[in-house]
Enzyme design. Structure first.
Site, PDB file in Angstrom:
ATOM      1  N   LEU A 291       0.669  -1.518   0.265  1.00  0.00           N
ATOM      2  CA  LEU A 291       0.016  -0.219   0.237  1.00  0.00           C
ATOM      3  C   LEU A 291       0.578   1.083   0.159  1.00  0.00           C
ATOM      4  CD1 LEU A 291      -2.712   0.724   0.128  1.00  0.00           C
ATOM      5  CD2 LEU A 291      -2.425   0.757   2.453  1.00  0.00           C
ATOM      6  N   TYR A 347      -6.098  -6.133  -4.805  1.00  0.00           N
ATOM      7  CA  TYR A 347      -6.538  -7.265  -5.010  1.00  0.00           C
ATOM      8  C   TYR A 347      -7.477  -7.855  -4.539  1.00  0.00           C
ATOM      9  CZ  TYR A 347      -7.000 -11.832  -7.473  1.00  0.00           C
ATOM     10  OH  TYR A 347      -6.829 -12.885  -8.228  1.00  0.00           O
ATOM     11  N   THR A 383      -1.115 -21.386 -13.552  1.00  0.00           N
ATOM     12  CA  THR A 383      -1.793 -20.755 -14.382  1.00  0.00           C
ATOM     13  C   THR A 383      -0.425 -19.613 -14.934  1.00  0.00           C
ATOM     14  OG1 THR A 383      -2.991 -18.277 -13.536  1.00  0.00           O
ATOM     15  CG2 THR A 383      -4.030 -20.318 -14.429  1.00  0.00           C
TER      16      THR A 383
HETATM   17  N1  NAD Z   1      -4.477 -18.347 -11.530  1.00  0.00           N
HETATM   18  C1  NAD Z   1      -4.755 -17.928 -10.140  1.00  0.00           C
HETATM   19  O1  NAD Z   1      -4.398 -18.653  -9.214  1.00  0.00           O
HETATM   20  C2  NAD Z   1      -5.465 -17.134  -9.280  1.00  0.00           C
HETATM   21  C3  NAD Z   1      -6.128 -17.214  -7.986  1.00  0.00           C
HETATM   22  C4  NAD Z   1      -7.261 -16.862  -7.795  1.00  0.00           C
HETATM   23  C5  NAD Z   1      -8.049 -15.736  -8.155  1.00  0.00           C
HETATM   24  N2  NAD Z   1      -7.757 -16.209  -9.594  1.00  0.00           N
HETATM   25  C6  NAD Z   1      -9.446 -15.094 -10.532  1.00  0.00           C
HETATM   26  O2  NAD Z   1      -9.650 -15.696 -11.425  1.00  0.00           O
HETATM   27  C7  NAD Z   1      -9.633 -15.124 -12.765  1.00  0.00           C
HETATM   28  C8  NAD Z   1      -8.455 -15.920 -13.776  1.00  0.00           C
HETATM   29  O3  NAD Z   1      -7.056 -15.986 -13.326  1.00  0.00           O
HETATM   30  P1  NAD Z   1      -6.651 -16.822 -14.819  1.00  0.00           P
HETATM   31  O4  NAD Z   1      -5.578 -17.080 -13.748  1.00  0.00           O
HETATM   32  O5  NAD Z   1      -6.938 -17.472 -15.204  1.00  0.00           O
HETATM   33  O6  NAD Z   1      -5.674 -15.134 -14.886  1.00  0.00           O
HETATM   34  P2  NAD Z   1      -5.729 -14.804 -16.354  1.00  0.00           P
HETATM   35  O7  NAD Z   1      -4.317 -13.078 -16.108  1.00  0.00           O
HETATM   36  O8  NAD Z   1      -4.718 -15.678 -16.962  1.00  0.00           O
HETATM   37  O9  NAD Z   1      -6.832 -14.277 -17.456  1.00  0.00           O
HETATM   38  C9  NAD Z   1      -7.476 -13.670 -17.383  1.00  0.00           C
HETATM   39  C10 NAD Z   1      -8.501 -13.087 -18.567  1.00  0.00           C
HETATM   40  O10 NAD Z   1      -9.031 -11.121 -18.274  1.00  0.00           O
HETATM   41  C11 NAD Z   1      -8.798 -10.739 -19.160  1.00  0.00           C
HETATM   42  N3  NAD Z   1      -9.234  -9.960 -18.812  1.00  0.00           N
HETATM   43  C12 NAD Z   1      -8.527  -8.914 -18.177  1.00  0.00           C
HETATM   44  N4  NAD Z   1      -8.838  -7.402 -18.135  1.00  0.00           N
HETATM   45  C13 NAD Z   1      -9.969  -7.555 -18.696  1.00  0.00           C
HETATM   46  C14 NAD Z   1     -10.672  -6.679 -19.439  1.00  0.00           C
HETATM   47  N5  NAD Z   1     -11.248  -5.229 -18.920  1.00  0.00           N
HETATM   48  N6  NAD Z   1     -12.381  -6.276 -20.267  1.00  0.00           N
HETATM   49  C15 NAD Z   1     -12.045  -7.878 -20.352  1.00  0.00           C
HETATM   50  N7  NAD Z   1     -10.465  -9.273 -20.264  1.00  0.00           N
HETATM   51  C16 NAD Z   1     -10.475  -8.765 -19.492  1.00  0.00           C
HETATM   52  C17 NAD Z   1      -7.391 -10.887 -19.872  1.00  0.00           C
HETATM   53  O11 NAD Z   1      -6.964 -10.358 -21.336  1.00  0.00           O
HETATM   54  C18 NAD Z   1      -7.054 -12.253 -20.004  1.00  0.00           C
HETATM   55  O12 NAD Z   1      -7.312 -12.681 -20.813  1.00  0.00           O
HETATM   56  C19 NAD Z   1      -9.539 -13.898 -12.390  1.00  0.00           C
HETATM   57  O13 NAD Z   1     -10.653 -12.978 -11.912  1.00  0.00           O
HETATM   58  C20 NAD Z   1      -8.506 -14.212 -11.068  1.00  0.00           C
HETATM   59  O14 NAD Z   1      -8.328 -13.050 -10.803  1.00  0.00           O
HETATM   60  C21 NAD Z   1      -6.686 -16.589 -10.010  1.00  0.00           C
END
Ligand code: NAD
Length: 442
Positions: A291, A347, A383
């Site tokens: 922060l 986040y 991922t």
């Molecule tokens: N990977 C993890 O371990 C994890 C853990 C907890 C939560 N999450 C959540 O799961 C979700 C997917 O995560 P991920 O790991 O597949 O991430 P990623 O970054 O691989 O994929 C996220 C996708 O969202 C799209 N995106 C971002 N901003 C956007 C916007 N303004 N409009 C349209 N599309 C948009 C990106 O282009 C991307 O294709 C997210 O909400 C993330 O916070 C992931």
């Protein structure tokens, strides 16, 4: 970044060495595939005390397709153990939980499932409330100690509504829930919408998945398509090529759109002339900084994409009637939104906000629109987002959970597909962690 440790412990010498060193022993999880559609062994149906739902439950368990045996000693190596503890209403009654599970727990098959069935702790009877709440501590502890890739959950059903639990029991007692453990799911008594084909429950339905070009979103899109849905894949215009490839592969359509655009809801409505039956808010970003070092724009971007756009599009699409009756809204939280995380105030705030949104909107969305609202809260999922995490933090994220490994995008996708089912009407307002029972926020 592949999980090399999981690979090493999958070999005989690796297993020998890591066991000698006292290191974690992740079991290879058995996930759903065309060849592995159900658990590998019988289901043992146990009862603690005098249940009033035994016969109804037996009917629902029979529908899972597993061979069901009733009573301790009736199945030698059960792949699933369901303990009906709905009648446990006193501290003394907890002895029945021990008596039922103690003799069989050692014989549960690797990769198996334990589901304890309970009811909501009462606001009027503190003895019942104590006993039912006790089941939560019990289930979470058993999940931590049981090992061998076995998962343990508590499923609270509404009085007299066992049939409402069918889609949930089918999910929890299947390879689709391999990376979920230590969860408490509480069902309402809402009757399930009819299912004509459990293999394609979303046939004829339209789903929209945000952030579908890659990662978890691409997997969600493909699992919803597997279940029969026409999927509209949405992602930012910069990812149009990946998006089109994903959509084409699934026989769906691509919608290049920044979800934060002012007219996002209108563009979504225009892309779904027949309305949406499933709306998955998966798009998300991180802009990590402590922060003290975080400029306002990094804070604002994360809140805008992860939370504000979800609130705005949900409101607009519900108001316009774009989400059809019987619709399902699934949002994406994170265990960071439950436990908090160093460098992720923005986040974690946005993801905790999702939890608030779901809990508040769910009962009203059901009453006013016939729509359910739930969230997945992923833990460490393999991922690109987590591949970018520094090595030691990544390794800690992978091992610090009851299954000692990271999850895969498909684990989040299967959970989303369970929420999305017509038969999941009773699943509303739930935050289900897909985290292998992570120690964070446990
Ligand atoms: N990977 C993890 O371990 C994890 C853990 C907890 C939560 N999450 C959540 O799961 C979700 C997917 O995560 P991920 O790991 O597949 O991430 P990623 O970054 O691989 O994929 C996220 C996708 O969202 C799209 N995106 C971002 N901003 C956007 C916007 N303004 N409009 C349209 N599309 C948009 C990106 O282009 C991307 O294709 C997210 O909400 C993330 O916070 C992931």
């Amino acid at each position: 970044m592949a999980d090399r440790y999981l690979h090493v412990t999958g070999t005989a010498p690796g297993r020998f060495l890591t066991r000698r060193l006292g290191l974690p022993q992740p079991a290879r999880l058995r996930r759903w595939s065309l060849e592995t559609q159900s658990l590998d062994g019988p289901l043992l149906h146990l009862t603690a005390g005098e249940s009033t739902v035994t016969e109804e439950l037996a009917t629902v368990l029979a529908a899972t397709g597993l061979t069901v045996a009733r009573g301790t000693g009736q199945a030698s190596r059960p792949a699933a153990v369901v303990l009906d503890a709905t009648a446990v209403a006193t501290a003394a009654g907890l002895g029945d939980v021990h008596a039922a599970l103690h003799p069989v727990i050692r014989s549960a098959a690797p990769g198996g499932r334990v589901v304890v069935l309970g009811v909501r702790p009462s606001a009027d009877d503190h003895h019942q409330a104590a006993a039912q709440q006790a089941l939560e501590g019990f289930v979470r502890s058993l999940g931590k100690e049981i090992g061998r890739g076995i998962t343990v959950q508590l499923l609270r059903i509404a009085p007299g509504a066992v049939a409402s639990a069918e889609s949930t029991l089918r999910f929890l007692l299947s390879p689709r829930s391999a990376y979920i453990s230590g969860q408490v799911v509480e069902l309402t008594g809402a009757a399930p919408d009819p299912v004509t084909d459990w293999a394609a429950p979303l046939a004829g339905r339209t789903a929209l998945v945000t952030g579908a070009a890659r990662g978890i979103g691409a997997s969600v899109a493909s699992v919803l398509a597997r279940d029969g849905a026409h999927v509209i894949c949405l992602d930012i215009p910069q990812f149009q090529d990946e998006l089109t490839r994903t959509a084409d592969r699934l026989g769906g359509s691509a919608l290049p759109l920044d979800i934060t655009a002012d007219d996002a809801a209108e563009q979504i409505a225009a892309a779904a002339p027949g309305g949406l039956d499933v709306l998955v808010h998966n798009a998300g970003i991180t802009r990590d900084r402590r922060l003290a070092n975080m400029p306002a724009d990094r804070w604002a971007q994360v809140v805008e994409v992860n939370l504000d756009s979800v609130l705005r599009t949900t409101d607009a699409l519900l108001k316009a009637g774009t989400v059809n009756r019987g619709g399902r809204i699934v949002a994406t939280a994170s265990i960071a939104g439950i436990a908090g995380n160093n460098g992720q105030t923005n986040y974690a705030a946005s993801k905790a906000g999702i939890i608030g949104l779901v809990r508040s909107l769910a009962p009203r969305a059901a009453a006013d629109h016939g729509v359910t609202v739930n969230a997945v809260a992923p833990g460490f999922i393999e991922t690109r987002m987590t591949a970018a995490v520094p090595f030691f933090i990544r390794e800690a994220g992978r091992r610090m959970n009851s299954l000692s490994q990271g999850g895969l995008p498909v684990d989040v996708a299967e959970t989303t597909a369970w929420f999305a089912q017509p038969a999941s009407t009773a699943v509303n307002g739930q935050i289900v962690r897909v985290c292998g029972q992570s120690l964070l926020g446990a």
